[in-house]
Design a protein around this motif. Structure first.
Motif, PDB file in Angstrom:
ATOM      1  N   CYS A  32       0.848  -1.191   0.000  1.00 28.40           N
ATOM      2  CA  CYS A  32       0.000   0.000   0.000  1.00 28.40           C
ATOM      3  C   CYS A  32       0.884   1.241   0.000  1.00 28.40           C
ATOM      4  O   CYS A  32       1.857   1.317   0.761  1.00 28.40           O
ATOM      5  CB  CYS A  32      -0.895   0.035   1.245  1.00 28.40           C
ATOM      6  SG  CYS A  32      -1.976  -1.377   1.429  1.00 28.40           S
ATOM      7  N   VAL A  50      -8.887  -4.282  -1.301  1.00 30.94           N
ATOM      8  CA  VAL A  50      -9.512  -3.846  -2.548  1.00 30.94           C
ATOM      9  C   VAL A  50     -10.949  -4.364  -2.580  1.00 30.94           C
ATOM     10  O   VAL A  50     -11.224  -5.491  -2.149  1.00 30.94           O
ATOM     11  CB  VAL A  50      -8.713  -4.385  -3.755  1.00 30.94           C
ATOM     12  CG1 VAL A  50      -9.479  -4.186  -5.043  1.00 30.94           C
ATOM     13  CG2 VAL A  50      -7.349  -3.715  -3.825  1.00 30.94           C
ATOM     14  N   TYR A  60     -12.070   9.368   6.321  1.00 32.90           N
ATOM     15  CA  TYR A  60     -11.842   8.945   4.943  1.00 32.90           C
ATOM     16  C   TYR A  60     -11.989  10.091   3.949  1.00 32.90           C
ATOM     17  O   TYR A  60     -11.916   9.864   2.731  1.00 32.90           O
ATOM     18  CB  TYR A  60     -12.824   7.836   4.569  1.00 32.90           C
ATOM     19  CG  TYR A  60     -12.948   6.723   5.586  1.00 32.90           C
ATOM     20  CD1 TYR A  60     -11.820   6.162   6.180  1.00 32.90           C
ATOM     21  CD2 TYR A  60     -14.196   6.238   5.963  1.00 32.90           C
ATOM     22  CE1 TYR A  60     -11.935   5.141   7.117  1.00 32.90           C
ATOM     23  CE2 TYR A  60     -14.324   5.221   6.889  1.00 32.90           C
ATOM     24  CZ  TYR A  60     -13.194   4.677   7.474  1.00 32.90           C
ATOM     25  OH  TYR A  60     -13.320   3.677   8.409  1.00 32.90           O
ATOM     26  N   LEU A  63     -10.049  10.753   0.701  1.00 30.45           N
ATOM     27  CA  LEU A  63     -10.290   9.911  -0.469  1.00 30.45           C
ATOM     28  C   LEU A  63     -11.343  10.488  -1.412  1.00 30.45           C
ATOM     29  O   LEU A  63     -11.588   9.937  -2.482  1.00 30.45           O
ATOM     30  CB  LEU A  63     -10.764   8.514  -0.022  1.00 30.45           C
ATOM     31  CG  LEU A  63      -9.787   7.655   0.784  1.00 30.45           C
ATOM     32  CD1 LEU A  63     -10.515   6.455   1.373  1.00 30.45           C
ATOM     33  CD2 LEU A  63      -8.627   7.204  -0.085  1.00 30.45           C
ATOM     34  N   SER A  67     -12.028   8.607  -4.815  1.00 26.94           N
ATOM     35  CA  SER A  67     -12.714   7.351  -4.509  1.00 26.94           C
ATOM     36  C   SER A  67     -14.189   7.475  -4.154  1.00 26.94           C
ATOM     37  O   SER A  67     -14.844   6.455  -3.951  1.00 26.94           O
ATOM     38  CB  SER A  67     -11.993   6.652  -3.336  1.00 26.94           C
ATOM     39  OG  SER A  67     -10.617   6.497  -3.608  1.00 26.94           O
ATOM     40  N   ARG A  79     -14.888   3.928  -2.452  1.00 29.20           N
ATOM     41  CA  ARG A  79     -14.507   2.632  -2.987  1.00 29.20           C
ATOM     42  C   ARG A  79     -12.993   2.478  -3.006  1.00 29.20           C
ATOM     43  O   ARG A  79     -12.279   3.327  -3.541  1.00 29.20           O
ATOM     44  CB  ARG A  79     -15.043   2.459  -4.411  1.00 29.20           C
ATOM     45  CG  ARG A  79     -14.678   1.081  -4.983  1.00 29.20           C
ATOM     46  CD  ARG A  79     -14.873   1.004  -6.467  1.00 29.20           C
ATOM     47  NE  ARG A  79     -14.447  -0.305  -6.954  1.00 29.20           N
ATOM     48  CZ  ARG A  79     -14.358  -0.639  -8.223  1.00 29.20           C
ATOM     49  NH1 ARG A  79     -14.667   0.232  -9.148  1.00 29.20           N
ATOM     50  NH2 ARG A  79     -13.956  -1.851  -8.568  1.00 29.20           N
ATOM     51  N   ILE A  80     -12.501   1.379  -2.444  1.00 25.91           N
ATOM     52  CA  ILE A  80     -11.064   1.073  -2.465  1.00 25.91           C
ATOM     53  C   ILE A  80     -10.795   0.130  -3.630  1.00 25.91           C
ATOM     54  O   ILE A  80     -11.414  -0.935  -3.739  1.00 25.91           O
ATOM     55  CB  ILE A  80     -10.611   0.428  -1.143  1.00 25.91           C
ATOM     56  CG1 ILE A  80     -10.961   1.324   0.041  1.00 25.91           C
ATOM     57  CG2 ILE A  80      -9.115   0.147  -1.189  1.00 25.91           C
ATOM     58  CD1 ILE A  80     -10.364   2.706  -0.016  1.00 25.91           C
ATOM     59  N   ARG A  81      -9.886   0.525  -4.491  1.00 25.91           N
ATOM     60  CA  ARG A  81      -9.553  -0.283  -5.650  1.00 25.91           C
ATOM     61  C   ARG A  81      -8.049  -0.273  -5.882  1.00 25.91           C
ATOM     62  O   ARG A  81      -7.315   0.511  -5.279  1.00 25.91           O
ATOM     63  CB  ARG A  81     -10.286   0.243  -6.890  1.00 25.91           C
ATOM     64  CG  ARG A  81     -10.015   1.689  -7.190  1.00 25.91           C
ATOM     65  CD  ARG A  81     -10.810   2.174  -8.387  1.00 25.91           C
ATOM     66  NE  ARG A  81     -10.369   1.508  -9.610  1.00 25.91           N
ATOM     67  CZ  ARG A  81     -10.898   1.755 -10.807  1.00 25.91           C
ATOM     68  NH1 ARG A  81     -11.891   2.616 -10.928  1.00 25.91           N
ATOM     69  NH2 ARG A  81     -10.432   1.139 -11.873  1.00 25.91           N
ATOM     70  N   GLY A  92      -5.066  -1.651  -1.863  1.00 28.67           N
ATOM     71  CA  GLY A  92      -5.794  -1.521  -0.617  1.00 28.67           C
ATOM     72  C   GLY A  92      -5.413  -0.236   0.091  1.00 28.67           C
ATOM     73  O   GLY A  92      -4.670   0.598  -0.438  1.00 28.67           O
ATOM     74  N   LEU A  93      -5.919  -0.074   1.296  1.00 28.22           N
ATOM     75  CA  LEU A  93      -5.667   1.128   2.099  1.00 28.22           C
ATOM     76  C   LEU A  93      -5.218   0.709   3.485  1.00 28.22           C
ATOM     77  O   LEU A  93      -5.856  -0.134   4.129  1.00 28.22           O
ATOM     78  CB  LEU A  93      -6.953   1.960   2.189  1.00 28.22           C
ATOM     79  CG  LEU A  93      -6.945   3.161   3.132  1.00 28.22           C
ATOM     80  CD1 LEU A  93      -5.997   4.242   2.615  1.00 28.22           C
ATOM     81  CD2 LEU A  93      -8.360   3.721   3.288  1.00 28.22           C
TER      82      LEU A  93
END
Length: 334
Positions: A32, A50, A60, A63, A67, A79-81, A92-93
């Motif tokens: 990451c 993800v 958050y 983002l 995101s 959304r995490i991608r 990921g985060l």
């Protein structure tokens, strides 16, 4: 339910060339992008995989520009991608554990998905009428999800030295057909579907004549495969009509998955296609980096394939995992 958010320990920190503010933090088999100095080796952090969909929360907000999503299927959130930053994959985060006072006392490996109200990002798999839902997937009928190898890298050691096989991960939607004590049924990934000839999830039964074939075969079986073709995902295989590729055959009476060769025989007897075989070997010896490279490549259509699935040759479900194609993940659109 998939563990989307867990407490994980930073295994290693590595630099990003020509970056004064960012570096890579490695957790499990993932990497990451993180702020320089935010983590050191051995620290615990909150890792969001993800496909995590995070609720609106001040923590958050950084983002939002990249995101934030608001749509009918998922609602509002982040959304995490898979992304690429400064030439490096970020899969990921990872956030410092101290930002989450509600997780005080949670140790390494603890699943905190529900605690943080995180859901899986949902992309409808098909625009075709799947069929009328009549209930949950029946008890004992297995789900089809495969673990991503980066989430459980210890599986590499478990499979090491054993006979193995590698198949292409087909791009479609999972469909289950079961025949038990004279009764036939079909399921999507999680729901049982009413017997209707026009229903997508009953297509394998009607297209391949499975009512008669399974009744004559004389065995209680659960067959799971990928339904691919027009209107499903983006039809990366560019098929002219819908097809079904079997990847699991379970003997219901013994409660065991058939070894690869036996599964192939059942499919041949029933006139069914099995997922394409890419490689078979006597002693598994791949590392993570080699598998990630092997997962790259194209379908015959020329489009990026989704990845590969690696399994124990004699006991397919004893050790089984997927390796996704990072090239395809980077091109994925909402």
């Amino acid at each position: 339910m998939r563990s989307l958010v867990t407490i994980q320990r930073v295994k290693m920190i590595s630099t990003i060339p020509d970056s004064d503010f960012l570096e890579l933090a490695h957790v499990l088999g993932w990497q990451c992008v993180a702020k320089k100095g935010e983590f050191k080796e051995g620290d615990l952090g909150v890792y969001f995989e993800v496909d995590s969909f995070l609720p609106e929360d001040e923590r958050y907000e950084f983002l939002r520009n990249s995101s934030y999503r608001d749509n009918e299927d998922n609602g509002k959130g982040f959304r995490i991608r898979t992304a690429k930053m400064r030439g490096q994959l970020s899969q990921g985060l990872l956030l410092p554990l101290e930002k989450f006072p509600e997780l005080v006392g949670a140790g390494e490996g603890v699943d905190v998905t529900e605690k943080l109200n995180v859901k899986k990002w949902y992309i409808p798999e098909t625009s075709n009428p799947g069929g009328t839902i009549i209930g949950e997937r029946p008890h004992g009928i297995p789900a089809s999800d495969e673990i991503r190898i980066q989430s459980e890298p210890e599986l590499l050691e478990k499979l090491s030295g054993k006979p193995y096989y590698i198949t292409t991960k087909m791009d479609g939607t999972s469909g289950i057909v079961y025949y038990i004590d004279g009764e036939i049924g079909c399921c999507s990934r999680n729901k049982e579907i009413k017997d209707e000839e026009g229903a997508l999830y009953w297509l394998p039964v009607y297209k391949y004549g499975l009512k008669e074939k399974l009744a004559n075969y004389g065995k209680n079986l659960v067959l799971t495969g990928e339904i691919c073709g027009p209107g499903i995902q983006k039809n990366k295989l560019r098929m002219a009509e819908i097809e079904w590729f079997v990847f699991d055959v379970k003997d219901w009476d013994s409660n065991k998955y058939l070894p690869y060769e036996e599964a192939c025989k059942v499919c041949k007897d029933l006139g069914l296609s099995i997922v394409p075989l890419e490689e078979q070997g006597e002693k598994f010896a791949y590392n993570l980096e080699e598998l990630l490279e092997k997962a790259r490549g194209k379908y015959p259509s020329g489009l990026d394939k989704e990845g590969i699935v690696v399994r124990d040759l004699m006991a397919p479900k004893a050790t089984s995992f997927k390796v996704l194609n990072n090239d395809a993940l980077l091109k994925e659109k909402d």
